[in-house]
Design a protein around this motif. Structure first.
Motif, short mmCIF file in Angstrom:
data_model
loop_
_atom_site.label_atom_id
_atom_site.label_comp_id
_atom_site.label_asym_id
_atom_site.label_seq_id
_atom_site.Cartn_x
_atom_site.Cartn_y
_atom_site.Cartn_z
N VAL A 31 0.73 -1.21 -0.15
CA VAL A 31 -0.25 -0.07 0.01
C VAL A 31 0.85 1.28 -0.07
O VAL A 31 1.78 1.37 0.81
N ALA A 32 0.80 2.28 -0.95
CA ALA A 32 1.26 3.53 -0.81
C ALA A 32 0.22 4.66 -0.30
O ALA A 32 -0.95 4.55 -0.63
N GLN A 33 0.65 5.31 0.38
CA GLN A 33 -0.22 6.57 0.96
C GLN A 33 0.47 7.98 0.59
O GLN A 33 1.29 8.18 1.28
N PRO A 34 0.26 8.36 -0.53
CA PRO A 34 0.70 9.53 -0.91
C PRO A 34 -0.08 10.68 -0.53
O PRO A 34 -1.26 10.76 -0.14
N CYS A 35 0.65 11.99 -0.61
CA CYS A 35 0.23 13.19 -0.02
C CYS A 35 -0.50 13.63 -1.36
O CYS A 35 -0.84 12.86 -2.26
N ASN A 36 -0.94 14.96 -1.23
CA ASN A 36 -1.69 15.48 -2.71
C ASN A 36 -0.73 15.64 -3.77
O ASN A 36 0.32 16.15 -3.68
N LEU A 37 -1.37 15.07 -4.76
CA LEU A 37 -0.48 14.78 -5.98
C LEU A 37 -0.74 15.98 -6.97
O LEU A 37 -2.02 16.25 -7.21
N ILE A 38 0.30 16.81 -7.28
CA ILE A 38 -0.11 17.78 -8.48
C ILE A 38 0.85 17.50 -9.45
O ILE A 38 1.64 16.97 -9.73
N GLY A 39 0.58 18.45 -10.73
CA GLY A 39 1.37 18.15 -11.80
C GLY A 39 0.80 18.40 -13.20
O GLY A 39 -0.51 18.63 -13.01
N PRO A 40 1.22 18.52 -14.29
CA PRO A 40 0.45 18.85 -15.47
C PRO A 40 -0.56 17.52 -15.82
O PRO A 40 -0.45 16.42 -15.37
N ALA B 182 -9.87 35.64 -7.51
CA ALA B 182 -9.96 35.72 -6.12
C ALA B 182 -9.10 34.35 -5.71
O ALA B 182 -9.56 33.24 -6.16
N VAL B 183 -8.29 34.67 -4.60
CA VAL B 183 -7.56 33.38 -4.04
C VAL B 183 -7.82 33.56 -2.46
O VAL B 183 -7.47 34.65 -1.98
N SER B 184 -8.61 32.86 -1.97
CA SER B 184 -8.67 32.71 -0.40
C SER B 184 -8.30 31.38 0.38
O SER B 184 -7.69 30.74 -0.20
N HIS B 185 -8.50 31.34 1.77
CA HIS B 185 -8.12 30.34 2.37
C HIS B 185 -6.50 30.19 2.19
O HIS B 185 -5.87 29.30 2.15
N LEU B 186 -5.76 31.46 2.31
CA LEU B 186 -4.55 31.50 1.86
C LEU B 186 -3.62 30.66 2.73
O LEU B 186 -2.43 30.39 2.28
N ASN B 187 -3.93 30.67 4.09
CA ASN B 187 -3.29 30.03 5.06
C ASN B 187 -3.26 28.59 5.14
O ASN B 187 -2.43 27.93 5.97
N ASN B 188 -4.23 28.08 4.36
CA ASN B 188 -4.26 26.55 4.56
C ASN B 188 -3.17 25.88 3.94
O ASN B 188 -2.46 26.50 2.79
N ALA B 189 -2.34 25.14 4.79
CA ALA B 189 -1.15 24.37 4.28
C ALA B 189 -1.51 22.97 3.93
O ALA B 189 -2.40 22.12 4.66
N ARG B 190 -0.82 22.31 2.79
CA ARG B 190 -0.87 21.06 2.43
C ARG B 190 0.31 20.47 1.83
O ARG B 190 1.45 21.48 1.58
N GLU B 191 0.62 19.26 2.14
CA GLU B 191 1.93 18.73 1.49
C GLU B 191 1.59 18.30 0.33
O GLU B 191 0.86 17.54 -0.17
N PHE B 192 2.39 18.84 -1.02
CA PHE B 192 1.99 18.63 -2.29
C PHE B 192 3.35 17.94 -2.70
O PHE B 192 4.62 18.32 -2.33
N LEU B 193 3.21 16.99 -3.71
CA LEU B 193 4.29 16.45 -4.40
C LEU B 193 3.89 16.32 -5.87
O LEU B 193 2.78 16.01 -6.19
N ASP B 194 4.91 16.27 -6.76
CA ASP B 194 4.50 16.31 -8.14
C ASP B 194 4.15 14.68 -8.40
O ASP B 194 4.94 13.84 -7.97
N VAL B 195 3.05 14.54 -9.10
CA VAL B 195 2.69 13.16 -9.69
C VAL B 195 3.75 12.30 -10.12
O VAL B 195 3.93 11.12 -10.06
#
Lengths: 290, 290
Positions: A147-156, A183-196
């Protein structure tokens, strides 16, 4: 030639995975609900909830590796269709594992969980149970399942995540030559992002040398606020972003993924947040019709 | 007249529940996979995995109460058909809750978990997830759903549990007029047993005045060894039981159920272990053909 079967092959991570394993010399069998033909790999139509279809595709290809990416992976969809979410993520996964157990028990199978796994919403619950279920199944029946448990994946690529949606909005405005601020809000919300693409590299390592019946957390090792992401976009576009500091207190920061186990296998992320952001923007700019 | 729908109505606990709620003045709608006609209550055929059938029966009766007893409840079956076990116990339960949510959201629904809930085998896992899933569902969608977690239930009626199986063997020998001793081993294994009729009384209390979105453990408050059970049978029959003290170390004793919450609702068990044992033996003696 090593043969890998990839479920959810037409999804955001799935497309990256198919390309990446193909480049690495694997024979790639993509599995998706709809059959599609425009890819440089085999694409099989298969509904994972349909036992006959699952057995058919496993019997036909008997892959050495399986990367299971299919399932509902949207929080809003999970609220609208919670039972479908449970069926897809639990029963669909078990149908795959059962087909492997009976037809192809040596297949090293990687199940992809989620950092969101928990009890906050039906999606989180489905991923929590999926992870627990797969590890238990692997132990009950001595299967080479990981099982892999990835954080939020981002990328093209097409993704419904915040980081992609913001890029899409920016490029839409660029194309319209409008100067409406975004408009961009929730500016201080933090997430762990990783490229897909870094995640897919981790998946390949796990499929080859990860320990069966284990869970591997995968992350970049740093939290980024939405403010930081938006500023990186702002530096790459003429479109004006309006930063709203809403009164809402920020989300509780999630804990960072514990990447000790995957790092012991010599994996590390290669693509910086700036690199991901730039590639995402380029991807949307490259699309002809928005 | 209060209307209750009881799933798993032709099972061991189900039959007791139907009789008991009928005696208490409820209109009883039993639900079972096969339609049966020999009961003094309505019996509807319904496969809980079939959405149309579930919606049909809920729409037709709109019960004020629902006691959900259906599902796979055998450890050996769960090893042979682990996926069916998960589907029945998880998806079958969610189909019922979803039908209630959309058609009959005021229905007070009691889900019956198990003291075996855990990770030892597919059945234990299915009951663990079932309990967690139902409580989460109740909270997500604000449903009047409660969970009961009973210990081992014993009592007259067809059951595949040890206590019933031993009675069946004894009566079989009584009928055959044979004097082959019956072997009893694992003598020191202890379990918490409760008469199924006491459990059904608890279920009625919970359906009426239990707190929604809560879990109630139900037990007799004492562990009994298999040795103790066998001795009680021995005192009631001429058939000779042979006690084998196997070398196997006894199972780890399970913890007793925590009955604080159900006792606050003025429930207490009424039937002693000796009473259950005697009634079980009488039940098997009363059957014409074994």
């Amino acid at each position: 030639m090593k043969r890998i079967l990839i479920t959810g092959a037409s999804g955001f991570t799935g497309l990256h995975a198919c390309h990446s394993f193909l480049r690495a010399g694997y024979e790639v069998i993509g599995v998706s609900r709809q059959s599609e033909t425009s890819f440089p790999w085999i694409m099989e139509a298969c509904d994972l909830l349909n036992q006959d279809q699952v057995h058919h595709v496993i019997k036909k290809y008997k892959p050495a590796y399986c990367l299971h990416l299919a399932g509902v992976n949207s929080v809003p969809v999970s609220w609208n269709q919670p039972l479908l979410t449970m069926e897809s993520n639990l029963i669909g996964t078990l149908r795959l594992l059962e087909a492997m157990r009976f037809i192809n028990p040596e297949c090293r199978t990687l199940i992809t969980g989620s950092a969101l796994s928990g009890t906050n919403h039906p999606y989180a619950l489905s991923k929590k149970f999926q992870q627990e279920l797969c590890l238990a199944w692997a132990q009950f029946f001595q299967l080479p399942v990981l099982v892999a448990q990835p954080c939020n994946l981002i990328g093209p690529g097409l993704s419904s995540g915040f980081v992609s949606v913001l890029a899409r909005k920016i490029v839409h405005q660029e194309n319209q030559k409008k100067v409406e601020p975004i408009a961009v809000s929730h500016l201080n919300n933090a997430r762990e992002f990783l490229d897909v693409r870094d995640a897919v590299t981790a998946y390949e390592i796990l499929l080859n040398i990860g320990s069966a019946q284990s869970i591997y957390e995968i992350g970049s090792g740093r939290l980024s606020t939405l403010n930081e992401i938006a500023k990186k976009y702002q530096s790459l576009t003429e479109v004006k972003l309006s930063f709203f500091s809403s009164n809402q207190s920020p989300d509780k920061s999630p804990r960072l993924m514990n990447t000790k186990n995957i790092k012991e296998l010599n994996w590390e992320p290669k693509i910086s947040l700036s690199g991901s952001i730039s590639d995402i923007l380029s991807y949307y700019r490259s699309l002809k019709s928005m």
